[in-house]
Design a protein around this motif. Structure first.
Motif, PDB file in Angstrom:
ATOM      1  N   THR A 159       0.432  -1.672   0.286  1.00  0.00           N
ATOM      2  CA  THR A 159      -0.231   0.310   0.052  1.00  0.00           C
ATOM      3  C   THR A 159       0.184   1.433   0.036  1.00  0.00           C
ATOM      4  O   THR A 159       0.322   2.068  -0.066  1.00  0.00           O
ATOM      5  CB  THR A 159      -0.771   0.124   0.874  1.00  0.00           C
ATOM      6  N   HIS A 160       2.576   1.296   0.787  1.00  0.00           N
ATOM      7  CA  HIS A 160       2.961   2.197   0.349  1.00  0.00           C
ATOM      8  C   HIS A 160       4.666   1.616  -0.532  1.00  0.00           C
ATOM      9  O   HIS A 160       4.704   0.409  -0.748  1.00  0.00           O
ATOM     10  CB  HIS A 160       3.139   3.079   1.804  1.00  0.00           C
ATOM     11  N   VAL A 161       5.089   2.576  -0.868  1.00  0.00           N
ATOM     12  CA  VAL A 161       6.634   2.159  -1.491  1.00  0.00           C
ATOM     13  C   VAL A 161       7.384   2.577   0.453  1.00  0.00           C
ATOM     14  O   VAL A 161       7.264   2.823   0.428  1.00  0.00           O
ATOM     15  CB  VAL A 161       7.350   3.663  -1.564  1.00  0.00           C
ATOM     16  N   PRO A 162       7.670   1.153   0.244  1.00  0.00           N
ATOM     17  CA  PRO A 162       9.009   0.443   1.425  1.00  0.00           C
ATOM     18  C   PRO A 162      10.283   1.739   1.495  1.00  0.00           C
ATOM     19  O   PRO A 162      10.309   2.510   0.782  1.00  0.00           O
ATOM     20  CB  PRO A 162       9.060  -0.551   1.219  1.00  0.00           C
ATOM     21  N   ASP A 163      10.517   2.380   3.053  1.00  0.00           N
ATOM     22  CA  ASP A 163      10.902   2.991   3.139  1.00  0.00           C
ATOM     23  C   ASP A 163      12.096   2.513   2.583  1.00  0.00           C
ATOM     24  O   ASP A 163      13.361   3.050   2.946  1.00  0.00           O
ATOM     25  CB  ASP A 163      10.412   3.077   5.173  1.00  0.00           C
ATOM     26  N   SER A 164      12.689   0.747   3.067  1.00  0.00           N
ATOM     27  CA  SER A 164      14.414   0.904   3.152  1.00  0.00           C
ATOM     28  C   SER A 164      14.108   0.777   1.871  1.00  0.00           C
ATOM     29  O   SER A 164      15.465   0.560   1.288  1.00  0.00           O
ATOM     30  CB  SER A 164      14.192  -0.615   3.711  1.00  0.00           C
ATOM     31  N   VAL A 165      13.229   0.536   0.365  1.00  0.00           N
ATOM     32  CA  VAL A 165      13.518   0.882  -0.715  1.00  0.00           C
ATOM     33  C   VAL A 165      13.733   2.272  -0.623  1.00  0.00           C
ATOM     34  O   VAL A 165      14.816   1.626  -1.804  1.00  0.00           O
ATOM     35  CB  VAL A 165      11.795   0.070  -1.718  1.00  0.00           C
ATOM     36  N   LEU A 166      13.581   3.047  -0.278  1.00  0.00           N
ATOM     37  CA  LEU A 166      13.595   4.424  -0.672  1.00  0.00           C
ATOM     38  C   LEU A 166      15.011   5.047  -0.524  1.00  0.00           C
ATOM     39  O   LEU A 166      15.414   5.750  -0.846  1.00  0.00           O
ATOM     40  CB  LEU A 166      12.957   5.506  -0.055  1.00  0.00           C
ATOM     41  N   LEU A 184       2.135   8.451  -3.715  1.00  0.00           N
ATOM     42  CA  LEU A 184       4.032   8.322  -3.212  1.00  0.00           C
ATOM     43  C   LEU A 184       4.339   9.370  -2.540  1.00  0.00           C
ATOM     44  O   LEU A 184       4.134  10.217  -2.720  1.00  0.00           O
ATOM     45  CB  LEU A 184       5.188   8.442  -4.856  1.00  0.00           C
ATOM     46  N   PRO A 185       5.620   8.531  -2.404  1.00  0.00           N
ATOM     47  CA  PRO A 185       5.889   9.749  -0.909  1.00  0.00           C
ATOM     48  C   PRO A 185       6.402  10.653  -1.185  1.00  0.00           C
ATOM     49  O   PRO A 185       7.622  10.067  -2.257  1.00  0.00           O
ATOM     50  CB  PRO A 185       7.085   8.465  -0.189  1.00  0.00           C
ATOM     51  N   THR A 186       6.985  11.817  -0.819  1.00  0.00           N
ATOM     52  CA  THR A 186       7.805  13.062  -1.518  1.00  0.00           C
ATOM     53  C   THR A 186       9.240  12.385  -1.491  1.00  0.00           C
ATOM     54  O   THR A 186       9.880  13.523  -1.974  1.00  0.00           O
ATOM     55  CB  THR A 186       7.893  14.337  -0.325  1.00  0.00           C
ATOM     56  N   SER A 187       9.355  11.507  -0.746  1.00  0.00           N
ATOM     57  CA  SER A 187      10.830  11.250   0.002  1.00  0.00           C
ATOM     58  C   SER A 187      11.177  10.032  -2.050  1.00  0.00           C
ATOM     59  O   SER A 187      12.476   9.410  -1.475  1.00  0.00           O
ATOM     60  CB  SER A 187      11.558  10.571   0.613  1.00  0.00           C
ATOM     61  N   ILE A 188      10.148   9.985  -3.137  1.00  0.00           N
ATOM     62  CA  ILE A 188      10.731   9.382  -3.845  1.00  0.00           C
ATOM     63  C   ILE A 188      11.971   9.931  -4.417  1.00  0.00           C
ATOM     64  O   ILE A 188      12.584   9.270  -4.764  1.00  0.00           O
ATOM     65  CB  ILE A 188       9.110   9.284  -4.705  1.00  0.00           C
ATOM     66  N   ASP A 189      12.407  10.959  -4.357  1.00  0.00           N
ATOM     67  CA  ASP A 189      13.155  11.540  -5.260  1.00  0.00           C
ATOM     68  C   ASP A 189      14.879  11.079  -4.750  1.00  0.00           C
ATOM     69  O   ASP A 189      15.534  11.141  -4.692  1.00  0.00           O
ATOM     70  CB  ASP A 189      12.996  13.100  -5.353  1.00  0.00           C
ATOM     71  N   ASN A 190      14.573  10.312  -3.522  1.00  0.00           N
ATOM     72  CA  ASN A 190      15.840   9.667  -3.031  1.00  0.00           C
ATOM     73  C   ASN A 190      16.797   8.859  -3.863  1.00  0.00           C
ATOM     74  O   ASN A 190      17.805   8.055  -3.890  1.00  0.00           O
ATOM     75  CB  ASN A 190      15.711   8.691  -1.238  1.00  0.00           C
ATOM     76  N   LEU A 191      15.417   8.476  -4.894  1.00  0.00           N
ATOM     77  CA  LEU A 191      15.917   7.016  -5.556  1.00  0.00           C
ATOM     78  C   LEU A 191      16.598   7.949  -6.721  1.00  0.00           C
ATOM     79  O   LEU A 191      16.084   8.284  -7.899  1.00  0.00           O
ATOM     80  CB  LEU A 191      14.855   6.243  -6.317  1.00  0.00           C
ATOM     81  N   SER A 192      17.528   9.217  -6.168  1.00  0.00           N
ATOM     82  CA  SER A 192      18.482  10.125  -7.530  1.00  0.00           C
ATOM     83  C   SER A 192      18.965   9.346  -8.366  1.00  0.00           C
ATOM     84  O   SER A 192      19.240  10.180 -10.010  1.00  0.00           O
ATOM     85  CB  SER A 192      19.285  10.369  -7.061  1.00  0.00           C
ATOM     86  N   ILE A 211       8.679  14.206  -7.838  1.00  0.00           N
ATOM     87  CA  ILE A 211       9.058  13.222  -8.826  1.00  0.00           C
ATOM     88  C   ILE A 211       9.648  13.334  -9.785  1.00  0.00           C
ATOM     89  O   ILE A 211      10.301  12.853 -10.535  1.00  0.00           O
ATOM     90  CB  ILE A 211       8.028  12.589  -9.707  1.00  0.00           C
ATOM     91  N   THR A 212       9.476  15.067 -10.698  1.00  0.00           N
ATOM     92  CA  THR A 212       9.994  15.327 -11.294  1.00  0.00           C
ATOM     93  C   THR A 212      11.106  15.805 -11.289  1.00  0.00           C
ATOM     94  O   THR A 212      12.684  16.234 -12.126  1.00  0.00           O
ATOM     95  CB  THR A 212       8.990  17.488 -11.336  1.00  0.00           C
ATOM     96  N   HIS A 213      11.793  15.339  -9.443  1.00  0.00           N
ATOM     97  CA  HIS A 213      14.105  15.568  -9.152  1.00  0.00           C
ATOM     98  C   HIS A 213      14.477  14.068 -10.210  1.00  0.00           C
ATOM     99  O   HIS A 213      15.694  14.369  -9.808  1.00  0.00           O
ATOM    100  CB  HIS A 213      13.563  15.999  -8.335  1.00  0.00           C
ATOM    101  N   LEU A 214      13.827  13.244 -10.353  1.00  0.00           N
ATOM    102  CA  LEU A 214      14.743  12.665 -10.964  1.00  0.00           C
ATOM    103  C   LEU A 214      15.233  12.689 -12.070  1.00  0.00           C
ATOM    104  O   LEU A 214      14.284  12.725 -13.412  1.00  0.00           O
ATOM    105  CB  LEU A 214      13.182  10.508 -10.959  1.00  0.00           C
ATOM    106  N   THR A 215      16.122  13.064 -12.503  1.00  0.00           N
ATOM    107  CA  THR A 215      15.937  13.955 -13.532  1.00  0.00           C
ATOM    108  C   THR A 215      16.735  12.082 -14.148  1.00  0.00           C
ATOM    109  O   THR A 215      17.447  13.189 -15.295  1.00  0.00           O
ATOM    110  CB  THR A 215      17.729  14.773 -13.432  1.00  0.00           C
TER     111      THR A 215
END
Length: 468
Positions: A159-166, A184-192, A211-215
């Motif tokens: 139901t959510h993206v696991p924190d460990s995946v981020l 999607l979590p706001t921290s999705i951009d950790n997956l740089s 999500i738009t920070h995933l350049t």
């Protein structure tokens, strides 16, 4: 030389190019320094493990793909062979604790509810697949997989993206489709480092601006969600090549979408779009544009700038006209305009020199548009369910045509020139007003299907009457 039985068994599981380049008479075949793809499974038998040359072959290939459903011999497999493991039940992960070089691990279709913390023991793991299980979370130890590049956790119950995946900052490919993600979590951009993310078939109603920070992102899949809008900053995804947004609830697109100048494929089917921004004309690398099943009453004039476009699908909309500039799409091979309100086509469309498939069925045409005679590369033409009363003689000039559909019109006759379509395979004339067909149709030697049902055809005995 390897025992021939063992050799045959290995060859039977090799990819095709290895089979071709390998030979039972070539004792050097196992020296080829090639990697076996991780989706090509090799079943390991205990008898093979005792063969020295067999072990040497794996050392040279630096990989082993094996099926560990049968765990009876799992302890017999030497550590040096572990590079790829396919279909291992996570209950046995502890048995591989010494496999520090493990690169690929697949543990799908086991329908388990959890993954052991031991999953974090593989410091060199690059590919992890946990698809088709019943997971709602993954262990925190996954964040230790600092070399992980590919993670597939699709078809689970997240139901959510696991924190460990981020925390996986080197992750490039994330597949989490067919889950129950609400957001999607706001921290999705950790997956740089992310280049590919598949979020199809979830319950996402909006995207965070982050999500738009995933350049580095090149592919973004969000089909069959509940999106009503896109972030205004979507244009910041400057490396994006594929954007799939079909089957959502989008009513409009932001102007910034025109900044995605590297985009090759844009899928927007089954939304609620009533118009497109003029900035769509800036997508000059676009090759596929899917707009079917929306509420479009017009297309922007700027669409003519998409000179690399090869496939345009605009079926099931409210189009009554097409922009004059559509004739500039010089690379277009496929054009789907079915289920619209077109009563005619502008002559400009005749400038499409590469068009091979044209679908115009279920419109309001009363005549075959004259511009079609210029489509000399056309192989398929569908004019079914219109109001066409006659066919022009120039139809016979479309000599590359293979499929011609004219069902459910108001045709009373067929021109003799139809026989010039020497490559025609299917001719669909059902549900018209034909009383006879031209005798010249016998010259169409490649014709495999001639459909005439639903016509008031005259019979000569048991045969259809042919015109002279």
């Amino acid at each position: 030389m390897l025992n021939q039985d063992v050799l045959i068994k290995i060859l039977s599981y090799l990819p095709q190019y290895d089979k071709v380049n390998s030979s039972l008479v070539c004792k050097e075949w196992y020296d080829f320094n090639k990697y076996i793809f991780h989706n090509q499974c090799i079943k390991v038998y205990s008898s093979m493990l005792n063969t020295t040359l067999f072990k040497n072959w794996f050392q040279k290939h630096k990989c082993l793909i094996h099926d560990t459903d049968d765990t009876n011999y799992i302890d017999e497999i030497p550590d040096y062979t572990y590079n790829y493991i396919v279909f291992v039940n996570t209950g046995y992960i502890d048995k591989f604790v010494s496999c520090s070089n493990l690169k690929v691990l697949k543990s799908s279709f086991f329908f388990f509810f959890y993954v052991s913390e031991s999953i974090g023991i593989f410091p060199n793991l690059e590919y992890l697949e946990l698809s088709f299980n019943q997971l709602v979370d993954v262990p925190k130890s996954i964040e230790k997989l600092s070399t992980l590049k590919v993670l597939w956790i699709d078809n689970n119950n997240f139901t959510h993206v696991p924190d460990s995946v981020l925390q996986l900052s080197n992750l490039q490919d994330l597949n989490i489709q067919n889950n129950q993600l609400i957001e999607l979590p706001t921290s999705i951009d950790n997956l740089s480092s992310l280049q590919y993310i598949d979020l199809d078939n979830n319950l996402i109603s909006s995207l965070p601006k982050s999500i738009t920070h995933l350049t580095h992102l090149q592919s973004l899949y969000l089909k069959r969600n509940r999106l009503t809008h896109l972030p205004d900053s979507i244009g910041q995804l400057s490396q994006l090549k594929t954007l799939s947004l079909g089957d959502n609830y989008l009513e409009s697109l932001p102007e910034s979408i025109g900044k995605l100048t590297l985009l090759h494929d844009l899928f927007l089917e089954n939304n609620q779009l009533s118009s497109l921004p003029e900035s769509v004309g800036n997508l000059t690398s676009l090759q596929k544009l899917w707009l079917s099943c929306n509420q479009l009453s017009s297309l922007p004039e700027s669409i003519g700038n998409l000179t690399q476009l090869q496939k345009l699908c605009v079926n099931d909309n409210h189009l009554s006209t097409l922009p004059f500039t559509i004739g500039q799409l010089k690379n277009l091979t496929f054009l789907d305009l079915e289920y619209n309100r077109l009563a005619s086509l502008q002559i400009c469309i005749g400038q499409l020199p590469k068009l091979k498939i044209l679908l115009l069925n279920d419109n309001q045409l009363t005549v075959v548009p004259t511009c079609i005679q210029q489509f000399l590369q056309l192989k398929e033409l569908d004019l079914g369910r219109n109001r066409i009363t006659s066919l022009p003689k120039w139809m016979g000039h479309l000599i590359k045509l293979q499929h011609l559909y004219l069902y459910n019109n108001r045709l009373t006759s067929i021109p003799k020139s139809i026989a010039q379509l020497s490559d025609l395979i299917i001719l669909e004339l059902s549900n018209n007003r034909l009383s006879s067909i031209p005798k010249s149709i016998r010259q169409m030697t490649k014709l495999e299907a001639l459909k005439l049902d639903g016509n008031p055809l005259k019979l000569d005995g048991n045969s259809i009457e042919l015109e002279n």
